[in-house]
Scaffold this motif. Structure first.
Motif, PDB file in Angstrom:
ATOM      1  N   ALA A   1       0.890  -1.320   0.031  1.00 14.92           N
ATOM      2  CA  ALA A   1       0.008   0.105   0.051  1.00 14.92           C
ATOM      3  C   ALA A   1       0.946   1.202   0.186  1.00 14.92           C
ATOM      4  N   PHE A   2       1.488   1.586  -1.121  1.00 18.22           N
ATOM      5  CA  PHE A   2       2.173   2.809  -1.359  1.00 18.22           C
ATOM      6  C   PHE A   2       2.316   3.071  -2.759  1.00 18.22           C
ATOM      7  N   THR A   3       2.726   4.498  -2.680  1.00 23.40           N
ATOM      8  CA  THR A   3       2.716   5.100  -4.268  1.00 23.40           C
ATOM      9  C   THR A   3       4.074   5.879  -4.133  1.00 23.40           C
ATOM     10  N   ILE A   4       4.742   5.734  -5.470  1.00 19.21           N
ATOM     11  CA  ILE A   4       5.782   6.532  -5.907  1.00 19.21           C
ATOM     12  C   ILE A   4       5.350   7.993  -6.101  1.00 19.21           C
ATOM     13  N   ILE A   5       5.751   8.896  -5.235  1.00 12.89           N
ATOM     14  CA  ILE A   5       5.457  10.416  -5.382  1.00 12.89           C
ATOM     15  C   ILE A   5       6.737  11.045  -6.120  1.00 12.89           C
ATOM     16  N   ASP A   6       7.758  10.520  -6.216  1.00 14.22           N
ATOM     17  CA  ASP A   6       9.027  11.244  -6.831  1.00 14.22           C
ATOM     18  C   ASP A   6      10.002   9.964  -7.577  1.00 14.22           C
ATOM     19  N   GLY A   7      10.403  10.245  -8.678  1.00 16.69           N
ATOM     20  CA  GLY A   7      11.261   9.121  -9.205  1.00 16.69           C
ATOM     21  C   GLY A   7      10.663   7.787  -9.603  1.00 16.69           C
ATOM     22  N   ARG A   8      11.259   6.619  -9.064  1.00 14.69           N
ATOM     23  CA  ARG A   8      10.715   5.400  -9.565  1.00 14.69           C
ATOM     24  C   ARG A   8      10.800   4.365  -8.150  1.00 14.69           C
ATOM     25  N   PHE A   9      10.299   3.289  -8.784  1.00 13.45           N
ATOM     26  CA  PHE A   9      10.809   2.145  -7.688  1.00 13.45           C
ATOM     27  C   PHE A   9      11.754   1.246  -8.373  1.00 13.45           C
ATOM     28  N   LEU A  10      12.085   0.164  -7.418  1.00 16.04           N
ATOM     29  CA  LEU A  10      13.067  -0.628  -7.831  1.00 16.04           C
ATOM     30  C   LEU A  10      12.575  -1.541  -9.103  1.00 16.04           C
ATOM     31  N   ASN A  11      13.621  -1.767 -10.139  1.00 14.41           N
ATOM     32  CA  ASN A  11      13.520  -2.476 -11.224  1.00 14.41           C
ATOM     33  C   ASN A  11      14.292  -3.595 -11.446  1.00 14.41           C
ATOM     34  N   GLN A  12      13.934  -4.582 -12.243  1.00 15.56           N
ATOM     35  CA  GLN A  12      14.682  -5.750 -12.520  1.00 15.56           C
ATOM     36  C   GLN A  12      16.193  -5.506 -12.702  1.00 15.56           C
ATOM     37  N   LEU A  13      16.563  -4.842 -13.504  1.00 13.57           N
ATOM     38  CA  LEU A  13      18.115  -4.247 -13.795  1.00 13.57           C
ATOM     39  C   LEU A  13      18.805  -3.968 -12.655  1.00 13.57           C
ATOM     40  N   ASP A  14      18.085  -3.310 -11.221  1.00 19.39           N
ATOM     41  CA  ASP A  14      18.716  -2.993 -10.039  1.00 19.39           C
ATOM     42  C   ASP A  14      18.911  -4.309  -9.446  1.00 19.39           C
ATOM     43  N   MET A  15      18.175  -5.362  -9.667  1.00 20.47           N
ATOM     44  CA  MET A  15      17.977  -6.726  -9.009  1.00 20.47           C
ATOM     45  C   MET A  15      19.278  -7.517  -9.756  1.00 20.47           C
ATOM     46  N   ASN A  16      19.403  -7.404 -10.847  1.00 19.75           N
ATOM     47  CA  ASN A  16      20.464  -8.313 -11.819  1.00 19.75           C
ATOM     48  C   ASN A  16      21.777  -7.940 -11.406  1.00 19.75           C
ATOM     49  N   ARG A  17      21.737  -6.396 -11.418  1.00 18.51           N
ATOM     50  CA  ARG A  17      23.059  -5.858 -11.118  1.00 18.51           C
ATOM     51  C   ARG A  17      23.508  -5.520  -9.670  1.00 18.51           C
ATOM     52  N   ARG A  18      22.479  -5.824  -8.649  1.00 17.23           N
ATOM     53  CA  ARG A  18      22.909  -5.763  -7.265  1.00 17.23           C
ATOM     54  C   ARG A  18      23.237  -4.121  -7.194  1.00 17.23           C
ATOM     55  N   ARG A  19      22.501  -3.357  -7.538  1.00 16.92           N
ATOM     56  CA  ARG A  19      22.844  -1.655  -7.317  1.00 16.92           C
ATOM     57  C   ARG A  19      22.402  -1.435  -6.134  1.00 16.92           C
ATOM     58  N   LYS A  20      23.336  -0.412  -5.685  1.00 17.34           N
ATOM     59  CA  LYS A  20      23.196   0.406  -4.489  1.00 17.34           C
ATOM     60  C   LYS A  20      22.409   1.587  -4.661  1.00 17.34           C
ATOM     61  N   VAL A  21      20.893   1.152  -4.793  1.00 14.53           N
ATOM     62  CA  VAL A  21      19.958   2.168  -5.188  1.00 14.53           C
ATOM     63  C   VAL A  21      18.785   2.274  -3.847  1.00 14.53           C
ATOM     64  N   ALA A  22      18.362   3.254  -3.910  1.00 15.65           N
ATOM     65  CA  ALA A  22      17.330   3.120  -2.721  1.00 15.65           C
ATOM     66  C   ALA A  22      16.276   4.030  -3.010  1.00 15.65           C
ATOM     67  N   VAL A  23      14.857   3.499  -2.602  1.00 16.36           N
ATOM     68  CA  VAL A  23      13.698   4.196  -2.591  1.00 16.36           C
ATOM     69  C   VAL A  23      13.528   4.631  -1.327  1.00 16.36           C
TER      70      VAL A  23
END
Length: 415
Positions: free
Chosen positions: A136-158
């Motif tokens: 139960a949440f919505t993205i109010i700015d930017g984006r959510f996590l995506n599959q590329l973040d998962m595959n590359r184990r990126r250090k990104v955060a929402v």
């Protein structure tokens, strides 16, 4: 056609019997007032409780591992069950035609999260892109996590809305900037706002979401997960899947089939259905009490009109002797009945709506944890008022017919 004399007579009668008219009108007023107020309060309670779910998929369930409580196949009780990525693959394979979204999750201890000289204690979770379709949440700015973040184990955060308020200035854009979690820097790619109310909503607003694979790597648990949440296809009920899914996990981890622990599950659909059932009962009670109050008011009007006819028997006899038609006699009594009912009902509707508005002001825009946005459907209130007026007319018809049937000779002898 407007009959001034007839209305003047009605007002004179009301003026002559102020207390009686007031008490009669009070019954009608109170019936409408109670119905509208109870409906508004009940709707506020329903809005508050269902708001705890927010936009969460109601056809979903949570599940995870816990300690077993029974020995099984040589295994002692008290084993901690650790779910794995392989379990998720088995679930996807077994229930591919029933489960639409599956999102394994992992909690990661984060300590204090910092950005420059700003810091705050926030929860950090490893999640997958599917979570956006369930939670139960919505993205109010930017984006959510995506599959590329998962595959590359990126250090990104929402980051949650509250995290943004603490770590960034109000007019500052957090996207592309870095925050530090346990000594590692993460680039902010999105800001999320919870749709839930209460503690769950507050917790989500204070959460940082990072890719599950990144959390697994940092914690050196590349095959493990903490728990998972899944939602079903539209035509599939959670109850059709829950028992079989738990049985599958118990079989994979050698847990006794009748062990109540080992694997826990939480059926959101069942909770939502129970809440809906509760509020159906509340609405029924509101209508039962409201209609009962309305009937009491209408019956009071009818009783008073019977008394009025009795008191005016001689007058009605004189009218008939002078040539008054039964229709004119009936309309005179009905007009007084409908007038009192309509006026009292209107004030009851207005007063009830006013009280609901004050309740709305009292709880505020965000409401409370279990109470929010009390409201009443004015269409229902107007329909109730119309039904009340019709009922008042029907109730007044009985004494009106009695008045029309008065025998002039006997009426003139009446003491």
């Amino acid at each position: 056609m407007f009959d001034f004399d007839k209305w003047q007579e009605i007002f004179n009668t009301i003026k002559k019997h102020k207390l009686r008219t007031f008490l009669t009108a009070l019954g009608v007023f109170w019936g409408v007032f109670m119905l509208v107020t109870l409906m508004g309060a009940g709707q506020g309670l329903e809005n508050g409780v269902t708001g705890l779910f927010g936009g969460h998929a109601t056809n979903s369930m949570y599940a995870g591992g816990s300690k077993t409580s029974k020995p099984y196949k040589g295994r002692k009780p008290g084993r901690w069950i650790q779910l794995t990525v392989a379990d998720m693959e088995a679930i996807e394979s077994r229930f591919e035609d029933k489960i639409e979204y599956l999102s394994p999750r992992m909690w990661m201890p984060s300590g204090e999260v910092t950005r420059g000289d700003r810091k705050g204690a926030f929860e950090t979770r490893g999640d997958t892109p599917d979570l956006i379709h369930i939670d139960a949440f919505t993205i109010i700015d930017g984006r959510f996590l995506n599959q590329l973040d998962m595959n590359r184990r990126r250090k990104v955060a929402v980051i949650g809305k509250r995290v943004r308020e603490v770590l960034f200035d109000e007019d500052e854009d957090p996207l592309g900037q870095s925050i530090e979690i346990k000594g590692s820097k993460y680039q902010v790619v999105g800001v999320a706002k919870s749709d839930s109310r209460g503690n769950d909503g507050k917790e989500d607003d204070e959460t940082i979401f990072i890719p599950l694979t990144t959390a697994q790597q940092i914690m050196n648990r590349p095959k493990n997960i903490g728990w998972f949440v899944c939602s079903m296809y539209e035509n599939v009920m959670v109850s059709e899947v829950e028992d079989d899914l738990v049985a599958l996990l118990k079989e994979r981890h050698t847990i006794a089939p009748d062990d109540p622990r080992g694997i826990w599950s939480d059926n959101v659909e069942e909770q939502f259905r129970e809440i809906n059932g509760l509020f159906f009962g509340i609405k029924f009670l509101v209508w039962f009490v409201g209609i009962g109050s309305l009937l009491a008011g209408v019956i009071g009007v009818g009783n008073i009109m019977l008394i009025v006819v009795k008191e005016r028997t001689k007058e009605i006899g004189i009218r008939k002797a002078l040539g008054a038609t039964p229709i004119s006699i009936i309309s005179m009594v009905l007009m007084e009945s409908v007038f009192v009912t309509t006026l009292a009902g209107y004030f009851g509707l207005a007063a009830g709506t006013g009280v609901v508005y004050l309740m709305n002001l009292a709880v505020g825009e965000d409401g409370g944890q279990f109470y929010a946005n009390p409201e009443v459907d004015l269409r229902v209130g107007v329909i109730a008022l119309i039904i009340l007026i019709i009922s008042g007319a029907i109730t007044g018809l009985i004494p009106a017919m009695q008045a029309a049937n008065v025998n002039p000779v006997e009426a003139l002898k009446d003491e």
